[in-house]
Design a protein around this motif. Structure first.
Motif, mmCIF file in Angstrom:
data_model
loop_
_atom_site.group_PDB
_atom_site.id
_atom_site.type_symbol
_atom_site.label_atom_id
_atom_site.label_comp_id
_atom_site.label_asym_id
_atom_site.label_seq_id
_atom_site.Cartn_x
_atom_site.Cartn_y
_atom_site.Cartn_z
ATOM 1 N N HIS A 1 0.871 -1.117 0.035
ATOM 2 C CA HIS A 1 0.164 0.174 0.210
ATOM 3 C C HIS A 1 0.708 1.256 0.018
ATOM 4 O O HIS A 1 1.846 1.373 0.842
ATOM 5 C CB HIS A 1 -0.896 -0.143 1.131
ATOM 6 C CG HIS A 1 -1.909 -1.030 1.197
ATOM 7 N ND1 HIS A 1 -3.064 -1.075 0.482
ATOM 8 C CD2 HIS A 1 -1.931 -2.291 1.886
ATOM 9 C CE1 HIS A 1 -3.767 -2.363 0.444
ATOM 10 N NE2 HIS A 1 -2.981 -3.176 1.552
ATOM 11 N N LEU A 2 0.582 2.211 -0.984
ATOM 12 C CA LEU A 2 1.319 3.350 -0.692
ATOM 13 C C LEU A 2 1.192 4.244 0.340
ATOM 14 O O LEU A 2 0.100 4.032 0.923
ATOM 15 C CB LEU A 2 0.914 4.307 -2.034
ATOM 16 C CG LEU A 2 1.555 4.051 -3.302
ATOM 17 C CD1 LEU A 2 1.196 2.718 -3.981
ATOM 18 C CD2 LEU A 2 1.153 5.196 -4.426
ATOM 19 N N SER A 3 2.208 4.930 0.975
ATOM 20 C CA SER A 3 1.806 5.512 2.185
ATOM 21 C C SER A 3 2.384 7.057 1.879
ATOM 22 O O SER A 3 3.265 7.308 0.974
ATOM 23 C CB SER A 3 2.628 4.934 3.217
ATOM 24 O OG SER A 3 4.138 4.837 3.047
ATOM 25 N N PHE A 4 2.034 7.915 2.734
ATOM 26 C CA PHE A 4 2.404 9.283 2.755
ATOM 27 C C PHE A 4 3.796 9.337 3.800
ATOM 28 O O PHE A 4 3.814 8.643 4.821
ATOM 29 C CB PHE A 4 1.474 10.312 3.455
ATOM 30 C CG PHE A 4 0.232 10.418 2.537
ATOM 31 C CD1 PHE A 4 0.287 11.073 1.211
ATOM 32 C CD2 PHE A 4 -1.035 9.772 2.909
ATOM 33 C CE1 PHE A 4 -0.941 11.218 0.497
ATOM 34 C CE2 PHE A 4 -2.067 10.014 2.006
ATOM 35 C CZ PHE A 4 -2.016 10.557 0.839
ATOM 36 N N ILE B 1 2.662 5.867 -8.432
ATOM 37 C CA ILE B 1 4.182 5.450 -8.166
ATOM 38 C C ILE B 1 5.027 6.012 -9.382
ATOM 39 O O ILE B 1 5.948 6.668 -9.193
ATOM 40 C CB ILE B 1 4.341 3.982 -8.027
ATOM 41 C CG1 ILE B 1 3.892 3.562 -6.807
ATOM 42 C CG2 ILE B 1 5.740 3.538 -8.420
ATOM 43 C CD1 ILE B 1 3.871 2.111 -6.553
ATOM 44 N N ALA B 2 4.528 5.847 -10.565
ATOM 45 C CA ALA B 2 5.189 6.473 -11.977
ATOM 46 C C ALA B 2 5.253 8.083 -11.835
ATOM 47 O O ALA B 2 5.794 8.393 -12.225
ATOM 48 C CB ALA B 2 4.346 5.945 -13.093
ATOM 49 N N LYS B 3 4.070 8.591 -11.229
ATOM 50 C CA LYS B 3 3.991 9.875 -11.150
ATOM 51 C C LYS B 3 4.983 10.468 -10.285
ATOM 52 O O LYS B 3 5.294 11.903 -10.542
ATOM 53 C CB LYS B 3 2.497 10.629 -11.150
ATOM 54 C CG LYS B 3 1.673 10.037 -12.524
ATOM 55 C CD LYS B 3 0.311 10.920 -12.142
ATOM 56 C CE LYS B 3 -0.298 10.698 -10.821
ATOM 57 N NZ LYS B 3 -1.534 11.296 -10.767
ATOM 58 N N SER B 4 5.055 10.069 -9.113
ATOM 59 C CA SER B 4 5.644 10.622 -7.787
ATOM 60 C C SER B 4 7.249 9.851 -7.743
ATOM 61 O O SER B 4 7.150 8.879 -7.271
ATOM 62 C CB SER B 4 4.811 10.334 -6.825
ATOM 63 O OG SER B 4 5.535 10.569 -5.672
ATOM 64 N N GLU C 1 8.949 10.292 -5.158
ATOM 65 C CA GLU C 1 9.267 9.809 -3.829
ATOM 66 C C GLU C 1 8.535 8.356 -3.680
ATOM 67 O O GLU C 1 9.004 7.463 -3.206
ATOM 68 C CB GLU C 1 8.329 10.793 -3.165
ATOM 69 C CG GLU C 1 8.476 10.448 -1.516
ATOM 70 C CD GLU C 1 7.509 11.051 -0.709
ATOM 71 O OE1 GLU C 1 7.361 11.046 0.441
ATOM 72 O OE2 GLU C 1 6.467 11.821 -1.197
ATOM 73 N N GLN C 2 7.291 8.218 -4.388
ATOM 74 C CA GLN C 2 6.682 6.803 -4.178
ATOM 75 C C GLN C 2 7.454 5.971 -5.020
ATOM 76 O O GLN C 2 7.486 4.549 -4.568
ATOM 77 C CB GLN C 2 5.371 7.064 -4.740
ATOM 78 C CG GLN C 2 4.186 7.910 -4.010
ATOM 79 C CD GLN C 2 3.797 7.266 -2.639
ATOM 80 O OE1 GLN C 2 4.496 6.201 -2.211
ATOM 81 N NE2 GLN C 2 3.425 7.958 -1.771
ATOM 82 N N THR C 3 8.074 6.225 -6.062
ATOM 83 C CA THR C 3 8.820 5.380 -6.827
ATOM 84 C C THR C 3 9.951 4.693 -5.845
ATOM 85 O O THR C 3 10.184 3.487 -5.713
ATOM 86 C CB THR C 3 9.546 5.856 -8.128
ATOM 87 O OG1 THR C 3 8.512 6.375 -8.774
ATOM 88 C CG2 THR C 3 10.342 5.020 -9.030
ATOM 89 N N ALA C 4 10.563 5.499 -5.165
ATOM 90 C CA ALA C 4 11.553 5.255 -4.216
ATOM 91 C C ALA C 4 11.273 4.439 -3.157
ATOM 92 O O ALA C 4 11.851 3.379 -2.572
ATOM 93 C CB ALA C 4 12.574 6.418 -3.684
ATOM 94 N N ALA C 5 9.963 4.863 -2.621
ATOM 95 C CA ALA C 5 9.325 3.957 -1.706
ATOM 96 C C ALA C 5 8.988 2.486 -1.952
ATOM 97 O O ALA C 5 9.350 1.736 -1.079
ATOM 98 C CB ALA C 5 8.200 4.848 -1.180
ATOM 99 N N VAL C 6 8.471 2.222 -3.175
ATOM 100 C CA VAL C 6 8.283 1.062 -3.673
ATOM 101 C C VAL C 6 9.256 0.078 -3.635
ATOM 102 O O VAL C 6 9.226 -0.885 -3.615
ATOM 103 C CB VAL C 6 7.344 1.019 -4.765
ATOM 104 C CG1 VAL C 6 8.201 1.304 -6.041
ATOM 105 C CG2 VAL C 6 6.522 -0.319 -4.830
ATOM 106 N N ALA C 7 10.681 0.565 -4.043
ATOM 107 C CA ALA C 7 11.685 -0.231 -4.134
ATOM 108 C C ALA C 7 12.192 -1.052 -3.008
ATOM 109 O O ALA C 7 12.617 -2.159 -3.382
ATOM 110 C CB ALA C 7 13.087 0.794 -4.486
#
Length: 493
Positions: free
Chosen positions: A65-68, A388-391, A393-399
């Motif tokens: 799940h994506l998080s802030f 994730i693709a747009k952000s 920060e979220q790209t790095a988080a999902v890594a």
């Protein structure tokens, strides 16, 4: 706000200080309507969630799940748990609307609604954030003093009056999306009718007005019309002479948004809640009921608020100041916030960009050098993958999540790389960071992410229309020669 606006509903005197006016009583009718309308919209939203399959799609057997940033500790429940959370939320919303066990209901609604907002960042919408903020204010505002179950059960605590600050704080929150939405539109892309120039021509299927939407001038008219409305609507609503005209403009604006865009309950919520700008007793006048005269004893009592009342207003004051400052944080970051996404959320920066994306994730075995393309489309929802693709920060988080999966698949000393190419508002697509960057070396932070490549592509007269599969070649990138494993989507742990 003029004395005429508050006729028969407030006892403000020309000599009264602004502190005294905060505490002076006004008719609670408009706040009561606001409370019922807010609860009704919340119940509508909950009904949509429970009947649309959202919970099963986003929370049942989803391993990620994506998080802030700062709220990674908020963990999403599975499908059954989220069903229970929404049912509890619905019960709390009903309690707020009826004014039954009001304080408990307001606290419960705020906690459950805000939890769902934080549990899956991919579902973020500005109007959900607004509802969370309003829910917090309802904890502090005694909006249950009249027209409520609590007022019937505890008549000694009932009153048809509320301090002015209760109504004014709600007006403040409703003004925020308009005002900051207008400020956000003062950017080069919006002033050149982007992204409206991309979206509106795609709406020609709409009955009656559809054929007209293909005309180029329509996107320009909507862009500048939205800008002018957002920047002027609050002062026009505050001035009695222009208030009705301004409200009609609000209704037309949101009805048009409802037709052109799928924005959930937002248009109807704003149509109902913007009525808070009318005089405090407008519901009584609408129902042809006599206005209430405020007793002198109530006016006198308002001049000496208790310690608890002053503490409550202090909390509201801090809340107001924070809401004025926090949406401006994107100005602190270098670069274009539409591109970097830094400071983009929780800032009323609505409908400002259209991002088309191409993204591929790769796991590299640090021992053997083997490269494996990660099948993210089987692991994440389309909404998650788009966010994730747009952000960056979220790209790095999902890594981290992807590296964990690669390690379980047998890779050693894993590195995670991505080829992420974005087209912002019809620009030629551009890499948003270096494909050679190991995303596991990036840490989430409030600070500017210097590894994000600055936006260099200019806005185009005609939007870029080359298929995304051809983008790597267009930007001069050769994709890694990687294995493409065949595997099922992982199940929840």
């Amino acid at each position: 706000m003029t004395q005429a606006d508050e006729q028969h509903a407030t006892a403000s005197q020309p000599s009264a200080s602004w502190r005294q006016r905060l505490w002076e009583p006004c008719d609670s009718a408009s706040v009561v309507f606001f409370r019922v309308a807010f609860a009704s919209m919340a119940l509508w939203h909950i009904g949509l969630v429970l009947t649309s399959g959202w919970i099963d799609y986003y929370f049942t057997n989803r391993p990620y799940h994506l998080s802030f940033f700062g709220f990674e500790w908020v963990q999403a429940l599975g499908g059954t748990g989220m069903w229970r959370i929404h049912l509890l939320m619905g019960l709390a919303a009903l309690g707020v609307g009826l004014g039954a066990f009001y304080r408990l209901s307001a606290i419960l609604f705020f906690v459950t609604f805000t939890y769902t907002l934080l549990a899956e960042a991919a579902l973020y919408q500005n109007h959900y954030y607004l509802m969370s903020l309003l829910a917090f204010l309802f904890i502090l505002i005694p909006a249950h003093r009249s027209f409520s179950v609590d007022a019937l059960v505890f008549p000694d605590k009932a009153s048809p009056f509320l301090p002015n600050w209760c109504r004014w704080s709600l007006m403040f929150l409703i003004a925020l999306p308009y005002f900051y939405g207008g400020i956000a539109k003062l950017n080069g892309d919006w002033l050149q009718a982007m992204p409206m120039g991309i979206w509106i021509p795609q709406k020609t299927h709409i009955p009656i007005i559809g054929p007209y939407l293909a005309q180029p001038w329509v996107a320009w008219a909507l862009s500048y019309g939205g800008l002018v409305l957002d920047l002027t609507i609050v002062p026009l609503l505050l001035w009695r002479r222009t208030r009705l005209f301004a409200y009609l403009a609000v209704v037309i604006f949101h009805l048009m948004n409802s037709v052109l865009f799928k924005i959930d309950i937002f248009p109807w919520t704003m149509i109902l809640l913007t009525t808070i700008f009318f005089a405090p007793d407008w519901p009584r006048k609408l129902l042809r009921r006599p206005s209430l005269k405020i007793p002198k004893a109530a006016i006198t009592a308002s001049h000496t608020p208790s310690l608890l009342q002053r503490a409550t207003l202090g909390i509201v004051g801090i809340f107001v100041v924070w809401q004025l400052i926090f949406p401006l944080r994107h100005y602190v970051y270098p670069g274009n916030a539409l591109w970097t996404e830094e400071g983009q959320n929780f800032a009323w920066r609505m409908m400002l960009h259209n991002k088309d994306v191409f993204i591929r994730f790769y796991a590299t075995d640090g021992v053997t050098g083997k490269i494996v393309q990660i099948p993210v489309s089987k692991m994440l929802t389309q909404r998650q993958l788009l966010d994730i693709a747009k952000s960056p920060e979220q790209t790095a988080a999902v890594a981290r999540f992807l590296a964990e999966g690669a390690t379980k698949a047998g890779l050693q000393k894993v590195e995670i790389h991505a080829v992420s190419i974005l087209s912002l508002n019809g620009r030629k697509p551009q890499l948003i960071f270096d494909p050679d960057l190991d995303l596991l070396t990036v840490e989430r932070s409030w600070k500017h992410q210097s590894w994000i490549t600055p936006l260099t592509e200019p806005l185009r007269a005609e939007p870029w229309d080359v298929p995304s599969k051809e983008w790597p070649q267009a930007v001069g990138i050769k994709l890694p020669k990687a294995m493409i494993p065949q595997q099922r989507a992982p199940t929840a742990r």
